[in-house]
Design an enzyme around this catalytic site. Structure first.
Site, short mmCIF file in Angstrom:
data_model
loop_
_atom_site.label_atom_id
_atom_site.label_comp_id
_atom_site.label_asym_id
_atom_site.label_seq_id
_atom_site.Cartn_x
_atom_site.Cartn_y
_atom_site.Cartn_z
N LYS A 20 0.84 -1.21 0.00
CA LYS A 20 0.00 0.00 0.00
C LYS A 20 0.87 1.26 0.00
O LYS A 20 0.66 2.17 -0.80
CB LYS A 20 -0.93 0.03 1.23
CG LYS A 20 -1.88 -1.16 1.32
CD LYS A 20 -2.81 -1.05 2.50
CE LYS A 20 -2.13 -1.04 3.85
NZ LYS A 20 -1.42 -2.30 4.18
N ARG A 43 -9.91 0.94 8.32
CA ARG A 43 -9.40 -0.37 8.71
C ARG A 43 -10.45 -1.21 9.41
O ARG A 43 -10.17 -2.33 9.82
CB ARG A 43 -8.22 -0.18 9.65
CG ARG A 43 -6.89 -0.63 9.05
CD ARG A 43 -5.83 -0.28 10.04
NE ARG A 43 -4.65 -1.06 9.88
CZ ARG A 43 -3.59 -0.64 9.19
NH1 ARG A 43 -3.61 0.50 8.55
NH2 ARG A 43 -2.52 -1.39 9.13
N ARG A 64 11.76 -5.80 5.28
CA ARG A 64 11.64 -4.36 5.01
C ARG A 64 12.61 -3.54 5.87
O ARG A 64 12.78 -3.79 7.05
CB ARG A 64 10.21 -3.91 5.29
CG ARG A 64 10.05 -2.39 5.26
CD ARG A 64 8.61 -1.96 5.22
NE ARG A 64 7.83 -2.42 6.34
CZ ARG A 64 6.52 -2.26 6.43
NH1 ARG A 64 5.85 -1.66 5.46
NH2 ARG A 64 5.86 -2.71 7.48
N ARG A 120 11.25 -1.51 11.20
CA ARG A 120 10.13 -1.06 12.02
C ARG A 120 9.96 -1.98 13.21
O ARG A 120 10.10 -3.20 13.07
CB ARG A 120 8.85 -1.03 11.17
CG ARG A 120 8.50 0.35 10.69
CD ARG A 120 7.41 0.37 9.66
NE ARG A 120 6.16 -0.27 10.05
CZ ARG A 120 5.05 -0.23 9.33
NH1 ARG A 120 5.05 0.44 8.18
NH2 ARG A 120 3.96 -0.84 9.73
N ARG A 178 -0.57 -8.74 13.32
CA ARG A 178 -1.15 -7.74 12.41
C ARG A 178 -1.97 -8.43 11.32
O ARG A 178 -3.04 -7.93 10.93
CB ARG A 178 -0.05 -6.89 11.79
CG ARG A 178 0.55 -5.89 12.79
CD ARG A 178 1.91 -5.38 12.35
NE ARG A 178 1.88 -4.69 11.08
CZ ARG A 178 2.96 -4.51 10.31
NH1 ARG A 178 4.13 -4.96 10.69
NH2 ARG A 178 2.85 -3.88 9.17
P1 AP5 Z 1 4.84 -1.58 1.85
O1 AP5 Z 1 4.55 -0.78 0.63
O2 AP5 Z 1 5.54 -0.90 2.99
O3 AP5 Z 1 3.51 -2.33 2.33
P2 AP5 Z 1 2.25 -1.80 3.14
O4 AP5 Z 1 1.04 -2.49 2.60
O5 AP5 Z 1 2.24 -0.30 3.17
O6 AP5 Z 1 2.60 -2.41 4.55
P3 AP5 Z 1 2.53 -1.77 5.98
O7 AP5 Z 1 3.22 -2.75 6.90
O8 AP5 Z 1 3.04 -0.38 6.02
O9 AP5 Z 1 1.01 -1.79 6.21
P4 AP5 Z 1 0.29 -1.81 7.51
O10 AP5 Z 1 -1.08 -1.60 7.03
O11 AP5 Z 1 0.47 -2.98 8.41
O12 AP5 Z 1 1.04 -0.66 8.36
P5 AP5 Z 1 0.63 0.82 8.69
O13 AP5 Z 1 1.86 1.61 8.70
O14 AP5 Z 1 -0.54 1.26 7.88
O15 AP5 Z 1 5.68 -2.87 1.40
C1 AP5 Z 1 6.16 -3.80 2.36
C2 AP5 Z 1 7.55 -4.30 1.93
O16 AP5 Z 1 7.41 -5.03 0.68
C3 AP5 Z 1 8.58 -3.19 1.64
O17 AP5 Z 1 9.84 -3.62 2.05
C4 AP5 Z 1 8.54 -3.02 0.10
O18 AP5 Z 1 9.79 -2.57 -0.41
C5 AP5 Z 1 8.20 -4.44 -0.35
N1 AP5 Z 1 7.39 -4.48 -1.56
C6 AP5 Z 1 6.37 -3.64 -1.90
N2 AP5 Z 1 5.83 -4.01 -3.09
C7 AP5 Z 1 6.53 -5.13 -3.49
C8 AP5 Z 1 6.45 -5.98 -4.65
N3 AP5 Z 1 5.54 -5.78 -5.62
N4 AP5 Z 1 7.31 -7.01 -4.73
C9 AP5 Z 1 8.23 -7.23 -3.75
N5 AP5 Z 1 8.37 -6.45 -2.64
C10 AP5 Z 1 7.51 -5.42 -2.51
O19 AP5 Z 1 0.07 0.63 10.18
C11 AP5 Z 1 0.93 0.31 11.26
C12 AP5 Z 1 0.13 0.31 12.55
O20 AP5 Z 1 -0.45 1.62 12.77
C13 AP5 Z 1 -1.07 -0.65 12.59
O21 AP5 Z 1 -0.67 -1.96 12.96
C14 AP5 Z 1 -1.94 0.03 13.66
O22 AP5 Z 1 -1.46 -0.21 14.96
C15 AP5 Z 1 -1.74 1.50 13.35
N6 AP5 Z 1 -2.74 2.00 12.38
C16 AP5 Z 1 -2.50 2.46 11.11
N7 AP5 Z 1 -3.64 2.83 10.53
C17 AP5 Z 1 -4.64 2.61 11.42
C18 AP5 Z 1 -6.04 2.77 11.39
N8 AP5 Z 1 -6.69 3.24 10.31
N9 AP5 Z 1 -6.75 2.44 12.50
C19 AP5 Z 1 -6.15 1.98 13.60
N10 AP5 Z 1 -4.81 1.78 13.69
C20 AP5 Z 1 -4.06 2.07 12.61
#
Ligand code: AP5
Length: 214
Positions: A13, A88, A127, A160, A171
Site C-alpha cells: 500500500k 481499517r 523491510r 520497524r 497484524r
Molecule cells: P509496503 O509498501 O511498505 O507495504 P504496506 O502495505 O504499506 O505495509 P505496511 O506494513 O506499512 O502496512 P500496515 O497496514 O500494516 O502498516 P501501517 O503503517 O498502515 O511494502 C512492504 C515491503 O514489501 C517493503 O519492504 C517493500 O519494499 C516491499 N514491496 C512492496 N511491493 C513489493 C512488490 N511488488 N514485490 C516485492 N516487494 C515489494 O500501520 C501500522 C500500525 O499503525 C497498525 O498496525 C496500527 O497499529 C496503526 N494504524 C495504522 N492505521 C490505522 C487505522 N486506520 N486504524 C487503527 N490503527 C491504525
C-alpha cells in the site's frame, strides 16, 4: 479523485500509494505514517498510538478518525487523496463516508491489493526504512544501492518495531478479523476493484494506474 488503497500489511500500500499520488497529483494520506511521525515528535497522540502499534493492534477509532479528518482538510488534499491504511474497520469506513459527505466529496474507487500470505511475511520481515525521509526498501526485492544506507538522503536504515515475525503474525490476524470485511462492504457499493499485488513493483503500479484510467 479520492481513492482508498486497501490490503493486508505488506501488500504494498505504501509503496504504491506514493506512486499513485505522484502520477495523479493526489495527496498521500497514510495513517501509519502519521502515527509514526507523531511518535518521532513525541506528541501525546504518538505516545498513545505506540501502545497499540507495538502490539500489532488497531489504534482506537476516535483518535484515528479525528487525525484523518484534520489531514484531508489540508490544502494539498483538496484536489484528491490516496488513503493508505484507512479505513481499517467498518466503523472507520462509516466515519469516512460521513466526513466526505459533510464536505460534499465522495469516494471514487477502492483498490484492494491481493497478495499471498507467504509473500506478505517475506516482504515485512525483510523491510528496511529510512528514519529520516521514510523511504522504504526491501533487503531482497528493493535493496538500496549501498546496503543499509538510504539512496535518497544517506541516512542509516532501520527496521520497524512492528515488523518482527511475532507482531507481523498478529497484524495479519487483526487484518483478517477487522479489515478484510471491508472488501465485501465496498464491493456491495460497486466501487471496489481487486488488483493483483504480486510481481514487480512497476507491474503492480501499471495495473493500478490502468484501473484508475491514467
Ligand atoms: P509496503 O509498501 O511498505 O507495504 P504496506 O502495505 O504499506 O505495509 P505496511 O506494513 O506499512 O502496512 P500496515 O497496514 O500494516 O502498516 P501501517 O503503517 O498502515 O511494502 C512492504 C515491503 O514489501 C517493503 O519492504 C517493500 O519494499 C516491499 N514491496 C512492496 N511491493 C513489493 C512488490 N511488488 N514485490 C516485492 N516487494 C515489494 O500501520 C501500522 C500500525 O499503525 C497498525 O498496525 C496500527 O497499529 C496503526 N494504524 C495504522 N492505521 C490505522 C487505522 N486506520 N486504524 C487503527 N490503527 C491504525
Amino acid at each position: 479523485m479520492n481513492v482508498v488503497l486497501l490490503g493486508p500489511p505488506g501488500a504494498g500500500k505504501g509503496t504504491q500509494a506514493v506512486r499513485l499520488a505522484a502520477h495523479f497529483g493526489l495527496a498521500h494520506v497514510a495513517t501509519g505514517d502519521l502515527f509514526r511521525q507523531n511518535l518521532r515528535e513525541g506528541t501525546p497522540l504518538g505516545l498513545e498510538a505506540r501502545r497499540y502499534m507495538d502490539q500489532g493492534l488497531l489504534v482506537p477509532d476516535s483518535v484515528t478518525v479525528a487525525m484523518v479528518e484534520a489531514r484531508i482538510d489540508q490544502p494539498d488534499a483538496q484536489a484528491g487523496f490516496v488513503l493508505d491504511g484507512f479505513p481499517r474497520n467498518l466503523a472507520q469506513a462509516e466515519a469516512l463516508d460521513r466526513m466526505l459527505a459533510g464536505r460534499h466529496r465522495r469516494l471514487d474507487r477502492v483498490l484492494a491489493l491481493v497478495v499471498d500470505r507467504e509473500a506478505l511475511i517475506r516482504r515485512l520481515t525483510g523491510r528496511w526504512i529510512c528514519p529520516s525521509c521514510q523511504a522504504t526498501y526491501h533487503v531482497e526485492f528493493n535493496p538500496p544501492r549501498i546496503p543499509g544506507v538510504c539512496d535518497r538522503c544517506g541516512t542509516g536504515l532501520v527496521q520497524r518495531a512492528d515488523d518482527s515475525l511475532e507482531t507481523v503474525t498478529k497484524r495479519l490476524a487483526v487484518y483478517e478479523e477487522e479489515t478484510a470485511p471491508l472488501v465485501a462492504f465496498y464491493r456491495h457499493r460497486e466501487i471496489l476493484t481487486e488488483v493483483d499485488g504480486m510481481g514487480a513493483v512497476n507491474d503492480v503500479t501499471a495495473r493500478l494506474v490502468g484501473v484508475l484510467g491514467g
